[in-house]
Design a protein around this motif. Structure first.
Motif, PDB file in Angstrom:
ATOM      1  N   ASP A  33       0.838  -1.208   0.000  1.00 55.41           N
ATOM      2  CA  ASP A  33       0.000   0.000   0.000  1.00 55.41           C
ATOM      3  C   ASP A  33       0.867   1.251   0.000  1.00 55.41           C
ATOM      4  OD1 ASP A  33      -2.297  -1.459   0.012  1.00 55.41           O
ATOM      5  OD2 ASP A  33      -2.527  -1.425   2.201  1.00 55.41           O
ATOM      6  N   ALA A  34       1.898   1.233   0.837  1.00 53.17           N
ATOM      7  CA  ALA A  34       2.763   2.405   0.963  1.00 53.17           C
ATOM      8  C   ALA A  34       3.478   2.680  -0.361  1.00 53.17           C
ATOM      9  CB  ALA A  34       3.770   2.196   2.081  1.00 53.17           C
ATOM     10  N   ILE A  72      -3.614   9.468   3.946  1.00 53.39           N
ATOM     11  CA  ILE A  72      -4.866   9.633   4.704  1.00 53.39           C
ATOM     12  C   ILE A  72      -6.071   9.300   3.819  1.00 53.39           C
ATOM     13  CG2 ILE A  72      -6.376  11.366   5.749  1.00 53.39           C
ATOM     14  CD1 ILE A  72      -3.917  12.643   6.993  1.00 53.39           C
ATOM     15  N   ASP A  73      -6.025   9.748   2.575  1.00 51.54           N
ATOM     16  CA  ASP A  73      -7.117   9.410   1.651  1.00 51.54           C
ATOM     17  C   ASP A  73      -7.251   7.895   1.502  1.00 51.54           C
ATOM     18  OD1 ASP A  73      -7.640  12.051   1.245  1.00 51.54           O
ATOM     19  OD2 ASP A  73      -6.560  12.200  -0.664  1.00 51.54           O
ATOM     20  N   ARG A  74      -6.113   7.242   1.360  1.00 50.49           N
ATOM     21  CA  ARG A  74      -6.135   5.790   1.196  1.00 50.49           C
ATOM     22  C   ARG A  74      -6.645   5.105   2.463  1.00 50.49           C
ATOM     23  NH1 ARG A  74      -3.740   2.953  -2.770  1.00 50.49           N
ATOM     24  NH2 ARG A  74      -3.388   0.720  -2.414  1.00 50.49           N
ATOM     25  N   ALA A  77     -10.353   5.466   2.576  1.00 50.10           N
ATOM     26  CA  ALA A  77     -10.988   4.533   1.643  1.00 50.10           C
ATOM     27  C   ALA A  77     -10.948   3.110   2.179  1.00 50.10           C
ATOM     28  CB  ALA A  77     -10.276   4.602   0.294  1.00 50.10           C
ATOM     29  N   LYS A  78      -9.824   2.780   2.790  1.00 49.49           N
ATOM     30  CA  LYS A  78      -9.684   1.443   3.344  1.00 49.49           C
ATOM     31  C   LYS A  78     -10.647   1.230   4.502  1.00 49.49           C
ATOM     32  CE  LYS A  78      -5.945  -1.685   4.680  1.00 49.49           C
ATOM     33  NZ  LYS A  78      -4.493  -1.767   4.930  1.00 49.49           N
ATOM     34  N   LYS A  79     -10.787   2.307   5.312  1.00 49.26           N
ATOM     35  CA  LYS A  79     -11.734   2.224   6.434  1.00 49.26           C
ATOM     36  C   LYS A  79     -13.149   2.031   5.917  1.00 49.26           C
ATOM     37  CE  LYS A  79      -9.471   5.108   9.942  1.00 49.26           C
ATOM     38  NZ  LYS A  79      -9.497   6.457  10.538  1.00 49.26           N
ATOM     39  N   ALA A  83     -14.916  -1.047   6.835  1.00 51.43           N
ATOM     40  CA  ALA A  83     -15.816  -0.617   7.921  1.00 51.43           C
ATOM     41  C   ALA A  83     -15.149  -0.735   9.283  1.00 51.43           C
ATOM     42  CB  ALA A  83     -17.114  -1.426   7.890  1.00 51.43           C
ATOM     43  N   ARG A  84     -13.907  -0.371   9.275  1.00 48.50           N
ATOM     44  CA  ARG A  84     -13.219  -0.392  10.561  1.00 48.50           C
ATOM     45  C   ARG A  84     -13.475   0.904  11.296  1.00 48.50           C
ATOM     46  NH1 ARG A  84      -7.517  -2.786   8.804  1.00 48.50           N
ATOM     47  NH2 ARG A  84      -7.160  -0.576   8.422  1.00 48.50           N
TER      48      ARG A  84
END
Lengths: 169, 294
Positions: A33-34, A72-74, A77-79, A83-84
């Motif tokens: 991801d990074a 932060i955007d990623r 989106a991941k959250k 749904a964390r």
């Protein structure tokens, strides 16, 4: 750095990708991801170099700002996807003075300054910077009044700045 | 918020950790121009950047460069394909290709957007020209309508004049018949009263059963008035013989009634009367003549 010059992109990548990936990983992502985030940031910086304003800071500061924003955007989106409820608390990177920003010595000083921060100040600053939490959310997470959190963060920043100033001197 | 309070916000602004109201106030302050705060914010951003990358850097520079280099090649290929209009749909299998495709589609989208803008501008130009043409045609139509109305008026006037001329011709033809009749009887009329230069003649033919009056020098009758011819007999006095109008500068010919049978005619006279005529003379006498005995 000019769009269209592949050598400029290579130079940008070799110089800043290490620190930017380390930064991106502190936002809860894995290495893949990074790398994705940093590849996008470097590509954006290279192809849209004219948006860089030297009057607002160094190239490193600009890239850090872009990487943090993209990470932060990623993270958001991941959250949303998973749904964390909240991001994981930031991890701590092992010190390695090689190839960070302008000089290894400066990186060592910064890390030393970070390490020397009061534990509460450091926690507040890391939570504020390496998460997607608002002021009230950070205060709630720390169980402190917002004014106290702000004071701690401001104090940590002042100590870091003084450390960097001493390095320049 | 005073200046010192804004300065205190700068370390937090550098890590992008202000609430919306603080952000707004600081941005307004910076927009107003404050070199001190701008310089301070710049310094704080450098501090934040240093803090951000104070961790262990990843040793992935070459690895990441290979990814970006592949992306660079893919992007160049996409641009080349777009330039030569030879791009074909294909299945994308990895992230690099998907990004290149995204770049290609972004380029295509930009071209489409530009084309859409041009089309919009073109449509507006065409619409404006159409409106101008429509206005021009309406103006032409209106002008033609006015011309048509003028022609209709002229035609109506011409028809009226034609009717008048026909009537005059008819009356002159009748007068000619009377004048050519072998039993023609003429009574000359002389001026009486206001029309000093006026005159006329009354022609009667018992054989053709027709009588005519021709006058000259009479002024046109005022509105609501008409000239009336009278036969004046010894038994009945004035007897109506017909109404007529005079035209300025022209002689007038009008039919007249035959004199009353069995009565001795003495005079013929013309008076100015109401347009519908009256049974006995009421107005001024303009012409008078003595009827000669047969």
């Amino acid at each position: 750095m000019a769009a269209g010059d592949a050598h400029a992109l290579r130079s940008l990548t070799l110089r800043y990708s290490g620190m930017l990936i380390a930064l991106a990983m502190r936002f809860g992502g894995d290495q893949s991801d990074a790398e994705e985030v940093v590849a996008d940031v470097l590509w954006q910086a290279w192809s849209d170099a004219k948006s860089y304003d030297a009057g607002r800071g160094s190239v490193a500061a600009w890239l850090v700002m872009l990487a943090r924003s993209r990470a932060i955007d990623r993270l958001r989106a991941k959250k949303a996807r998973q749904a964390r409820a909240a991001a994981n608390p930031p991890g701590e990177a092992a010190p390695d003075p090689a190839s960070i920003v302008d000089a290894a010595q400066r990186a060592r000083i910064v890390r030393a300054a970070v390490a020397s921060l009061d534990r509460d100040e450091r926690t507040a600053l890391e939570l504020a910077y390496f998460s997607d939490l608002s002021q009230s959310q950070v205060a709630q997470r720390l169980g402190l009044p917002l004014g106290t959190v702000k004071t701690r963060i401001r104090g940590a920043m002042i100590k870091l700045r003084q450390a960097l100033s001493g390095q320049r001197d | 918020m005073d200046h010192q309070e804004l300065i205190n916000l700068l370390p937090l602004a550098a890590i992008d950790w202000l609430d919306p109201d603080e952000t707004r106030q600081l941005e307004e302050h910076l927009r107003g121009g404050c070199p001190q705060c701008e310089a301070e914010l710049r310094a704080w951003r450098e501090t934040a950047a240093a803090f951000a990358v104070a961790g262990d850097p990843a040793d992935t520079g070459e690895h990441l460069w290979q990814r970006l280099e592949a992306r660079l090649h893919t992007e160049a290929a996409a641009v080349h394909s777009l330039t030569h209009a030879a791009a074909r749909p294909r299945r994308l299998t990895n992230v690099g290709e998907r990004r290149a495709s995204a770049g290609w589609w972004q380029g295509l989208a930009a071209v489409c957007a530009a084309a859409a803008v041009l089309l919009l501008v073109y449509n507006r130009i065409i619409a404006r020209q159409a409106r101008q043409a429509e206005v021009h045609q309406l103006q032409q139509l209106e002008s033609l309508s006015w011309q048509l109305n003028d022609l209709r008026s002229e035609l109506t006037a011409a028809q009226t004049e034609t009717d008048t001329l026909r009537k005059v011709l008819s009356e002159r033809a009748r007068l000619d018949r009377v004048l050519m009749a072998p039993d023609l009887q003429l009574t000359r009329l002389g001026p009486v009263g206001p029309a000093h230069n006026a005159g006329g003649v009354v022609a009667v033919s018992h054989a053709s059963g027709a009588a005519m009056i021709q006058t000259f020098g009479l002024p046109p009758a005022p509105p609501g008035k008409a000239y009336e011819l009278w036969w004046i007999t010894s038994q009945s006095g004035p007897v109506r013989a017909g109404l007529f109008h005079a035209q300025q500068g022209r002689s007038s010919v009008a039919p007249a009634s035959m004199p009353p049978a069995g009565q001795r005619l003495m005079l013929a006279a013309v008076t100015l009367e109401p347009a519908a005529g009256v049974d006995k003379p009421t107005g001024d006498m303009y012409l008078k003549g003595v009827v000669e005995r047969e």
